[in-house]
Design an enzyme around this catalytic site. Structure first.
Site, PDB file in Angstrom:
ATOM      1  N   LYS A   1       0.672  -0.873  -0.113  1.00 28.99           N
ATOM      2  CA  LYS A   1       0.471  -0.109  -0.144  1.00 28.99           C
ATOM      3  C   LYS A   1       0.550   1.500   0.205  1.00 28.99           C
ATOM      4  O   LYS A   1       0.429   2.286  -0.521  1.00 28.99           O
ATOM      5  CB  LYS A   1      -0.742  -0.147   1.122  1.00 28.99           C
ATOM      6  CG  LYS A   1      -1.646  -1.297   1.139  1.00 28.99           C
ATOM      7  CD  LYS A   1      -2.960  -1.117   2.524  1.00 28.99           C
ATOM      8  CE  LYS A   1      -4.146  -2.400   2.369  1.00 28.99           C
ATOM      9  NZ  LYS A   1      -3.818  -3.416   2.062  1.00 28.99           N
TER      10      LYS A   1
ATOM     11  N   GLU B   1      -3.604   6.582   7.686  1.00 31.04           N
ATOM     12  CA  GLU B   1      -3.594   7.552   6.932  1.00 31.04           C
ATOM     13  C   GLU B   1      -4.665   8.681   7.890  1.00 31.04           C
ATOM     14  O   GLU B   1      -5.189   8.180   9.150  1.00 31.04           O
ATOM     15  CB  GLU B   1      -4.626   6.831   5.786  1.00 31.04           C
ATOM     16  CG  GLU B   1      -3.790   6.849   5.155  1.00 31.04           C
ATOM     17  CD  GLU B   1      -4.902   5.511   4.101  1.00 31.04           C
ATOM     18  OE1 GLU B   1      -6.006   4.970   4.850  1.00 31.04           O
ATOM     19  OE2 GLU B   1      -4.288   5.021   2.932  1.00 31.04           O
TER      20      GLU B   1
ATOM     21  N   HIS C   1     -14.941  -4.421   8.004  1.00 34.30           N
ATOM     22  CA  HIS C   1     -14.239  -3.996   7.468  1.00 34.30           C
ATOM     23  C   HIS C   1     -14.307  -5.406   5.274  1.00 34.30           C
ATOM     24  O   HIS C   1     -13.671  -5.117   4.486  1.00 34.30           O
ATOM     25  CB  HIS C   1     -12.436  -4.127   7.049  1.00 34.30           C
ATOM     26  CG  HIS C   1     -11.650  -3.068   7.790  1.00 34.30           C
ATOM     27  ND1 HIS C   1     -12.713  -1.543   7.652  1.00 34.30           N
ATOM     28  CD2 HIS C   1     -12.307  -3.449   9.295  1.00 34.30           C
ATOM     29  CE1 HIS C   1     -11.990  -1.275   8.437  1.00 34.30           C
ATOM     30  NE2 HIS C   1     -11.430  -1.998   9.488  1.00 34.30           N
TER      31      HIS C   1
ATOM     32  N   ARG D   1      -6.686  -7.955  -9.607  1.00 33.23           N
ATOM     33  CA  ARG D   1      -7.956  -9.320  -9.908  1.00 33.23           C
ATOM     34  C   ARG D   1      -8.991  -9.093 -10.352  1.00 33.23           C
ATOM     35  O   ARG D   1      -9.553  -7.588 -10.643  1.00 33.23           O
ATOM     36  CB  ARG D   1      -8.192 -10.541  -9.395  1.00 33.23           C
ATOM     37  CG  ARG D   1      -7.939  -9.743  -7.867  1.00 33.23           C
ATOM     38  CD  ARG D   1      -8.123 -11.079  -6.048  1.00 33.23           C
ATOM     39  NE  ARG D   1      -8.557 -10.218  -4.818  1.00 33.23           N
ATOM     40  CZ  ARG D   1      -9.741  -9.792  -4.568  1.00 33.23           C
ATOM     41  NH1 ARG D   1     -10.666  -9.680  -5.642  1.00 33.23           N
ATOM     42  NH2 ARG D   1      -9.786  -8.940  -3.904  1.00 33.23           N
TER      43      ARG D   1
END
Length: 632
Positions: free
Chosen positions: A116, A200, A235, A297
């Site tokens: 990430k 973040e 999540h 994907r």
């Protein structure tokens, strides 16, 4: 077009790929573990290869076995589906090195988006907006704490190699940071072998917006518009829809253009998804939507994109892998109507969403209409094992408007009957009916914040119970799945194995030992499924099980005196001996199944001539337990 394809996956996605491959005339090869020897994807494929024991780490995650299976069967290409090895760059490279076609992006593209922190840096350079935060090399607790202060609380700690909600912690205050960081790093190490994190800014009213992108080997990249995946639990996505509610054309154009730039930045080929997080506190606006990550994907939720665009994304994958250009140019793609998908899981929402395993003795999704679609890898009689993800089907509905799509999906879920395996179908119905969902006044925290209301309903409604009692007799709810243990009654006229009384019910279909009736006409129809000693009664997405002592004879005996086990279970008591004389109604064997006891009784006076029941033994459905010879 390639001629043969090995699918390195299982379940509904393997069946989904097989369906398109068959339409294109492509020969399909399935792989399977011990647990999946009788799975639907194995039966649907043209041929299948056994690749090892049930645990995924010894079968579906062993790249060498999959490549060997492709070589053995002469398959030209390998499609990884999603999950398992689908985003494993080393496996993709091994497939290519083996002289096979990899149905997916280049290994370098997978690597570029795999971490990430590196992906965010790359996106910054490509002009793709990213969430404010810190992704530096200095991973000391002191530096991370300082950066968190600079960003401003609350902040999100996120493992750079993370996924599926693991390695993520929200921190509301500086005093909580050190403990959260330690916990996050420990989980990241255990899950991904990498404890590096980024920080973040926590978005207070987040929505999860993602854009479907597609590239080919000729330099073409297009988007197929956006999806909204904001309905999540821990999540994990629960319901997805396309297009995103509240997305105006200007914002759509900006976000989709950013997604195309992201794909081009990594020279992308094949199907991919650019995921964004939006601050929706003041609606969806282009300057408040930021890049989050890329999934290299096909996504679980790709059907909603297919439904609004009229495109088969698996077909696109196979054509791109065969070296063809994309089937459509950007200006040829448009949004038509609305689509929504619900993930149907074998899990018990009332017990903390614990996975549920066992045989799907009843699995009925009701009649399908033109606006409804089901992607599944199971059917009635299939086993749900503990080895893999508990998703058993995806229910997809579409319509001209969002309301049309929601109504169609709700109808589909209401008609879904799953037993004795628990499912989240009732939870999904509650979710679709919530006012905030209908108005789309929600964010990614909605489910967790309203969980108690959404999982409520452990008992049948008074109306349904009264309707059932009118035909089944008095009942006291008890046990799991809202089960009711019904006392003995001399007659059960509404259930007859042949030609049920029109006054009591109409036999809709007969599936072996499962009988489906519509009861009426004085009240709304009540659908009842007979399975062994159980009456299975669905209502509003929930499934309730009833037992009748009088069914011990009807379900466990035959006119020739053969007493058969009505379902899989454990023998907890044997009340007769071989050679013993018995009278009609005498208890013979007591079986425990699904946390309930079921007594099998003698159908007539006679003598036990064969006894195959032993206390503590496990038996399968249909096993001969006792043979009785009638008295003369």
């Amino acid at each position: 077009m390639l001629k043969s394809l090995l699918i390195a996956n299982r379940g509904e996605i393997a069946c989904r790929i097989i369906r398109t491959a068959r339409e294109l005339g492509v020969h399909t090869v399935a792989v399977y573990s011990d647990a999946d020897a009788k799975a639907l994807h194995v039966r649907e494929a043209d041929e299948a290869v056994h690749i090892g024991p049930s645990p995924a780490g010894e079968s579906y995650l062993v790249g060498e076995k999959i490549i060997a299976a492709a070589k053995e069967t002469g398959a030209e290409a390998i499609h990884p589906g999603y999950g398992f090895l689908s985003e494993n760059a080393d496996f993709a490279e091994a497939v290519i090195d083996a002289g096979l076609i990899w149905v997916g992006p280049k290994p370098d593209s997978i690597r570029a988006m795999g971490l990430k922190d590196a992906a965010k840096t790359l996106m910054d350079e490509a002009g793709v907006p990213t969430t404010p935060g810190y992704l530096g090399d200095d991973q000391s607790e002191e530096r991370l704490a300082k950066e968190a202060e600079a960003i401003g609380y609350p902040v999100l700690i996120k493992a750079v190699a993370g996924g599926g909600g693991k390695g993520m912690r929200k921190v509301d205050a500086a005093t909580d940071f050190a403990d959260a960081l330690t916990s996050c790093k420990r989980e990241a190490t255990a899950s991904f072998g990498n404890d590096i994190v980024l920080l973040e800014k926590w978005i207070e009213s987040p929505r999860h917006i993602e854009v479907q992108v597609f590239g080919d080997s000729h330099g073409n990249v297009v988007h197929l518009f956006e999806r909204d995946c904001s309905l999540q639990r821990r999540h994990q996505k629960v319901i997805e829809e396309a297009p995103a509610p509240g997305m105006d054309e200007a914002t759509r154009e900006a976000v989709c253009a950013a997604a195309v730039r992201a794909a081009k930045a990594v020279d992308y080929e094949g199907a991919g998804t650019i995921e964004f997080i939006a601050d929706a506190s003041d609606g969806l606006k282009a300057d408040r939507i930021w890049f989050m990550e890329m999934n290299t994907r096909l996504q679980v939720e790709h059907p909603v994109t297919e439904e609004i665009t009229g495109q088969d994304l698996v077909e696109w994958q196979l054509r791109v892998a065969s070296g063809e250009e994309l089937p459509k140019k950007q200006e040829e793609l448009s949004i038509n109507g609305w689509a929504i998908e619900a993930r149907l899981y074998a899990e018990d929402p009332a017990s903390g969403f614990l996975p549920s395993t066992g045989r799907l003795e009843v699995f009925d999704i009701g009649p399908l209409f033109s606006e409804e679609r089901v992607d599944t890898g199971v059917r009635q009689g299939s086993d749900v094992t503990p080895f893999y993800d508990p998703m058993i089907a995806k229910l997809i509905s579409s319509g001209d408007t969002r309301k049309d799509a929601i109504d169609a999906l709700e109808s589909q879920l209401i008609n879904c009957v799953i037993w004795p395996v628990a499912s989240n179908s009732g939870f999904l119905v509650n979710l679709l009916r919530s006012d905030r969902f209908v108005d789309f006044d929600l964010d990614t925290g909605f489910i967790d914040q309203n969980l108690e209301d959404l999982v409520s309903r452990s008992e049948p409604s008074d109306g349904m119970l009264n309707a059932a009692l009118e035909r089944l007799g008095p009942c006291q709810p008890s046990g799991a799945l809202g089960a009711c243990d019904l006392p003995f009654s001399d007659e059960l006229t509404n259930f007859r194995l042949n030609a049920p009384s029109k006054a009591n019910g109409v036999l809709l279909d007969d599936r072996g030992n499962t009988y489906r009736f519509a009861l009426g006409p004085a009240i709304d129809p009540v659908f009842v499924y007979r399975q062994g000693n159980f009456a299975i009664v669905p209502e509003e997405g929930f499934t309730f099980a009833f037992t009748l002592a009088s069914w011990g004879t009807a379900a466990g005996t035959a006119s020739d005196g053969a007493i058969l086990s009505p379902m899989p279970g454990k023998i907890i008591a044997v009340s007769v001996a071989d050679g013993a004389a018995v009278s009609k109604g005498d208890k013979l064997v007591t079986l425990e199944a699904m946390k309930m006891e079921h007594s099998l009784t003698a159908p007539f006076d006679g003598t036990v001539t064969e006894l195959n029941a032993e206390e503590g033994g496990q038996v399968s459905e249909g096993t001969l337990l006792v043979q009785i010879e009638a008295s003369e």
